[in-house]
Design an enzyme around this catalytic site. Structure first.
Site, short mmCIF file in Angstrom:
data_model
loop_
_atom_site.label_atom_id
_atom_site.label_comp_id
_atom_site.label_asym_id
_atom_site.label_seq_id
_atom_site.Cartn_x
_atom_site.Cartn_y
_atom_site.Cartn_z
N GLU A 36 0.84 -1.20 0.00
CA GLU A 36 0.00 0.00 0.00
C GLU A 36 0.88 1.25 0.00
OE1 GLU A 36 -3.92 -1.27 2.50
OE2 GLU A 36 -1.99 -1.57 3.45
N TYR A 37 1.98 1.13 0.73
CA TYR A 37 2.92 2.26 0.80
C TYR A 37 3.47 2.55 -0.60
CZ TYR A 37 7.09 4.89 2.23
OH TYR A 37 8.06 5.83 2.37
N SER A 83 35.79 18.69 18.69
CA SER A 83 35.79 17.37 19.29
C SER A 83 35.57 17.57 20.80
CB SER A 83 37.13 16.75 18.94
OG SER A 83 37.33 15.64 19.71
N GLU A 113 24.22 13.11 28.37
CA GLU A 113 23.63 12.33 27.27
C GLU A 113 24.46 11.08 27.02
OE1 GLU A 113 23.78 14.95 23.93
OE2 GLU A 113 22.60 16.48 24.96
N LYS A 115 26.72 8.76 24.82
CA LYS A 115 27.66 9.02 23.73
C LYS A 115 27.50 7.88 22.72
CE LYS A 115 32.56 10.14 23.03
NZ LYS A 115 32.64 9.56 21.75
N ASP A 117 27.99 5.54 19.67
CA ASP A 117 29.21 5.18 18.96
C ASP A 117 28.92 5.08 17.46
OD1 ASP A 117 31.79 4.58 18.56
OD2 ASP A 117 31.71 2.55 19.39
N TYR A 223 21.93 16.09 18.44
CA TYR A 223 22.23 16.51 19.80
C TYR A 223 22.79 17.93 19.92
CZ TYR A 223 26.77 14.77 18.26
OH TYR A 223 27.91 14.55 17.56
N LYS A 311 34.58 8.32 28.82
CA LYS A 311 34.75 7.12 27.98
C LYS A 311 34.72 5.87 28.86
CE LYS A 311 36.00 8.41 23.64
NZ LYS A 311 37.35 8.40 23.23
N CYS A 405 37.37 -29.74 2.63
CA CYS A 405 36.34 -29.43 3.63
C CYS A 405 36.50 -30.38 4.83
CB CYS A 405 34.96 -29.59 3.01
SG CYS A 405 33.63 -29.48 4.21
N CYS A 408 33.27 -32.84 4.70
CA CYS A 408 32.95 -33.81 3.65
C CYS A 408 34.14 -34.14 2.76
CB CYS A 408 31.78 -33.32 2.81
SG CYS A 408 32.21 -31.96 1.71
N CYS A 423 33.36 -24.64 0.58
CA CYS A 423 33.38 -26.06 0.28
C CYS A 423 32.61 -26.27 -1.02
CB CYS A 423 32.70 -26.82 1.42
SG CYS A 423 32.09 -28.42 0.95
N CYS A 428 27.41 -31.51 0.98
CA CYS A 428 28.20 -31.44 2.22
C CYS A 428 27.27 -31.52 3.43
CB CYS A 428 29.00 -30.15 2.26
SG CYS A 428 29.83 -29.87 3.84
S1 IVH Z 1 28.59 16.63 21.70
C1 IVH Z 1 30.91 20.36 20.62
N1 IVH Z 1 26.92 14.66 22.19
O1 IVH Z 1 31.39 11.93 20.31
C2 IVH Z 1 29.92 19.25 20.72
N2 IVH Z 1 28.87 14.19 20.92
O2 IVH Z 1 34.26 12.43 21.20
C3 IVH Z 1 30.60 17.97 20.55
N3 IVH Z 1 29.03 11.87 20.16
O3 IVH Z 1 32.59 13.82 17.64
C4 IVH Z 1 29.78 16.78 20.44
N4 IVH Z 1 27.13 11.19 21.04
O4 IVH Z 1 30.65 12.24 17.18
C5 IVH Z 1 28.09 15.03 21.61
N5 IVH Z 1 25.34 13.02 22.67
C6 IVH Z 1 26.49 13.39 22.09
C7 IVH Z 1 27.27 12.48 21.35
C8 IVH Z 1 28.48 12.93 20.80
C9 IVH Z 1 28.18 10.83 20.34
C10 IVH Z 1 30.33 11.81 19.43
C11 IVH Z 1 30.51 12.89 18.42
C12 IVH Z 1 31.81 13.56 18.76
C13 IVH Z 1 32.47 12.58 19.67
C14 IVH Z 1 33.36 13.29 20.63
#
Ligand code: IVH
Length: 666
Positions: A36-37, A83, A113, A115, A117, A223, A311, A405, A408, A423, A428
């Site tokens: 449908e979409y 960063s 918040e 972080k 990855d 964010y 970290k 293998c 087998c 294989c 097998c």
């Molecule tokens: S704040 C100046 N908030 O972490 C603001 N970063 O090590 C800088 N990251 O490069 C970023 N979650 O890619 C912020 N809730 C979050 C995040 C976040 C993941 C990453 C981001 C940044 C790295 C810094």
């Protein structure tokens, strides 16, 4: 159609499609079928083609750009994307707090918040429209990946309240489940695997063909506001709320507090609970809430002084490789696996770790006897990360892939451009065994009680030669197997019977077509509606379906060209396995019938039995009366059973219930 009329319809379609996108991606609750979409989307595309003036950049039709990109351009970020400084301990966080307090005084609030990855992306909007999306790059210049970012349904193409210029920063990431599925598919397909969800997300966004990014189930959590004109916002909390109002996906998990103790408690809480999240986080980010205070605190050339990344310690462990063995997967791929001295890792004891393929072993130079560092990829799959070469004694033995293998004895080949060895044995036993294990697994046909041991016995005894044979087993045959009592045999027969009414999506996934994962199974089922239509589809038809690329399309058509596979499908059909999108049953085989359930049923829970009955149009009542049509009886039935007998009501068991349901499904 007049342009005026077309315009109204286009507006209506755009709104409706975006609502469905939201329901599907954000709420995980689709309200309409994919078919449908598609119809809505096709109507929109048709109108936009006939009236090009109605095509705007925010149209949902622009999300899956058909045209591959020629290469990535670069762009200067409007503001440098800084960063963050790192903290690794409570002490580091307290020291950060001290520095903040020294500059702005004690009256300070923090927002904490998760972080995520993934990788930073910057999304720029002009007059409310998404005009570009870029990677962070070196913070000053990033790569333009707009087409790929547009395929992420939670990235708004248009702001709810347009403003002249808005730049937002967020983290693009791949959920753990999507990562594990992707890697499994890649391993089976002989492709190199991604080391972690972050690399997988980055790799997906750097694909030149946006169709690939579209199929990777990526998300973006926003964010930060990098740039906004003409709006008076005072705090980070307000920023996040504003972003949410504008239609961005903002992670709801966060804490706002003026107490560093609470910040630390929150950090510790998530250090413990991080594995429960559906995506990977590598720490938390602590940010000063007041934007005025942020201005006072300022930034160094690299990072702001108002924020800090905490970290997590790496979840790794050191152990020894006792041996390297080779497993043969369902598509014949040989996967080397390290047998380890058992070691505790992220909450469990690990004694095996995947080495993926020969290239991986060569790159890391893993040898039998080596001391190695292991971690869990995607938080689940134990993997050897690297070798502690300083601890080598000289007795370590390099590994070579077997030429035959191990299961087998057939020749092993390495196809050009594949990381995997395969294989070549058509029959097998390991491949057959693995494909059966896959067939009965949870996301596939979900047949309870058919673990690897029973699968091996079924194959060993010759009762089963392919997956379709499962549907022709009898209880008498099963009880002859080792350790399978009368009751388990009956349960197994019931579970197999029950699986006949599984969804088409489950069946397509279960067949084990290369590159067709659970999600693709669902997409194919929704779009094609029956296994027959999938079988008839040509490569070019398949490639019209969103997320189905050339490789997948080729693999699907190749599957249906093999005589052996067609025979299996034929047998499955004869057995009565559902091959249609809509449950084959007229939904109302049990219409007008009232059921009462008593006692413990062998495979279904009370709730499941009720669902099965109701889905097929029947009613379930709590007490037996003259109006009851059937009483379904399990072990240790209550007084309802006696009442059923005294009222001469038909008594059936679970097995008979299945048969009743299936009687309408021919
Ligand atoms: S704040 C100046 N908030 O972490 C603001 N970063 O090590 C800088 N990251 O490069 C970023 N979650 O890619 C912020 N809730 C979050 C995040 C976040 C993941 C990453 C981001 C940044 C790295 C810094």
């Amino acid at each position: 159609m007049e342009i005026k009329e077309a315009k109204t319809r286009v507006e209506q379609l755009k709104k409706e499609i975006e609502e469905h996108n939201r329901a599907y991606y954000e709420l995980d609750r689709p309200r309409i079928s994919d078919r449908e979409y598609d119809e809505l989307m096709n109507e929109l595309i048709k109108l936009e083609t006939s009236f090009p003036e109605l095509l705007t950049p925010d149209s949902p039709s622009q999300r899956v750009g058909g045209k591959p990109l020629a290469g990535f351009q670069t762009m200067h970020h409007r503001e440098p994307l800084l960063s963050l400084g790192n903290a690794f301990s409570r002490e580091d966080l307290k020291a950060f707090h001290q520095r903040v307090v020294q500059t702005v005084g004690w009256d300070v609030e923090y927002v904490v918040e998760l972080k995520i990855d993934g990788l930073t992306v910057a999304l720029s909007y002009e007059d409310g429209f998404l005009v570009s999306g870029a990677t962070r790059g070196d913070g000053l210049v990033g790569e333009v990946i707009t087409q790929n970012l547009k395929t992420i349904a939670t990235v708004p193409l248009k702001l709810s309240e347009p403003v002249p210029v808005l730049v937002v920063r967020g983290e693009a990431f791949m959920p753990k489940k999507a990562f594990l599925e992707l890697n499994q598919e890649r391993e089976e397909g002989g492709e190199a695997v991604f080391a972690n969800p972050r690399n997988a997300a980055a790799g997906s966004l750097r694909q030149l063909d946006p169709k690939i990014a579209a199929s990777r189930q990526l998300q973006v959590f926003c964010y930060d506001l990098v740039y906004l004109e003409g709006k008076d916002i005072k705090t980070h909390q307000e920023v996040l709320e504003y972003l949410e109002e504008q239609g961005f996906l903002v992670n709801p998990l966060r804490l706002c507090t003026n107490s560093m103790e609470e910040v630390i408690a929150y950090v510790e809480q998530w250090t413990e609970k991080r594995h429960e999240l559906p995506y990977e986080i590598d720490g938390l980010v602590i940010k000063v809430n007041s934007l005025d205070q942020r201005r006072v605190l300022g930034a160094t050339s690299k990072a702001p002084r108002w924020a800090m990344a905490y970290k997590f310690p790496a979840e790794e462990a050191e152990t020894r490789v006792k041996d390297i063995i080779v497993r043969v997967g369902r598509t014949g791929v040989l996967t080397p696996t390290a047998v380890l001295e058992p070691v505790k890792l992220a909450g469990s004891t690990v004694s095996r770790a995947t080495l993926h393929n020969e290239d991986y072993i060569k790159e890391k130079d893993v040898r039998i006897g080596d001391r190695v560092i292991v971690h869990k990829a995607g938080d689940i799959i134990p993997e050897v990360v690297n070798v502690v070469k300083e601890k080598r004694t000289g007795t370590e033995i390099p590994f070579t892939m077997p030429e035959n293998c191990p299961e087998c004895g057939s020749r092993v080949v390495r196809l050009p451009e594949e990381a995997a060895f395969r294989c070549t044995g058509g029959a097998c036993p390991a491949q057959l065994r693995e494909s059966l294990i896959h067939f009965v697994s949870r996301d596939a046909m979900d047949i309870d009680g058919l673990g690897p041991a029973v699968v091996s016995q079924l194959l060993g005894s010759g009762l089963v030669q392919d997956m379709a044979d499962l549907y022709f087993l009898t209880k008498e045959q099963l009880v002859k197997l080792d350790r399978l009592g009368e009751k388990s045999a009956q349960n197994l027969i019931n579970a197999i019977e029950k699986s006949k009414s599984n969804t088409l999506a489950q069946l397509i996934f279960a067949l084990g077509i290369r590159y067709v994962g659970a999600r693709t199974g669902k997409i194919l089922a929704e779009h094609l509606g029956s296994l027959d239509r999938l079988q008839e589809a040509r490569e070019e038809d398949l490639m019209q379906i969103p997320e189905i690329g050339e490789k997948m399309a080729r693999s699907i058509t190749a599957y249906f060209q093999q005589e052996h596979n067609l025979r299996i499908i034929d047998k499955l059909k004869k057995a009565g396995v559902n091959m249609e999108m809509k449950q084959v049953a007229q939904k109302d085989v049990l219409k007008g019938k009232t059921f009462v359930i008593t006692g413990t049923l062998p495979t279904l829970s009370r709730k499941e039995a009720q669902k099965l009955i109701e889905e097929n149009g029947g009613k379930v009542s709590g007490s037996v009366s003259k109006k009851t049509d059937y009483v379904v009886v399990g072990e240790d039935p209550g007084s309802k059973y006696d009442k059923a007998l005294s009222l001469k009501i038909t008594v059936i068991n679970e097995d008979e219930l299945f048969r009743l349901v299936h009687s309408g499904k021919k």
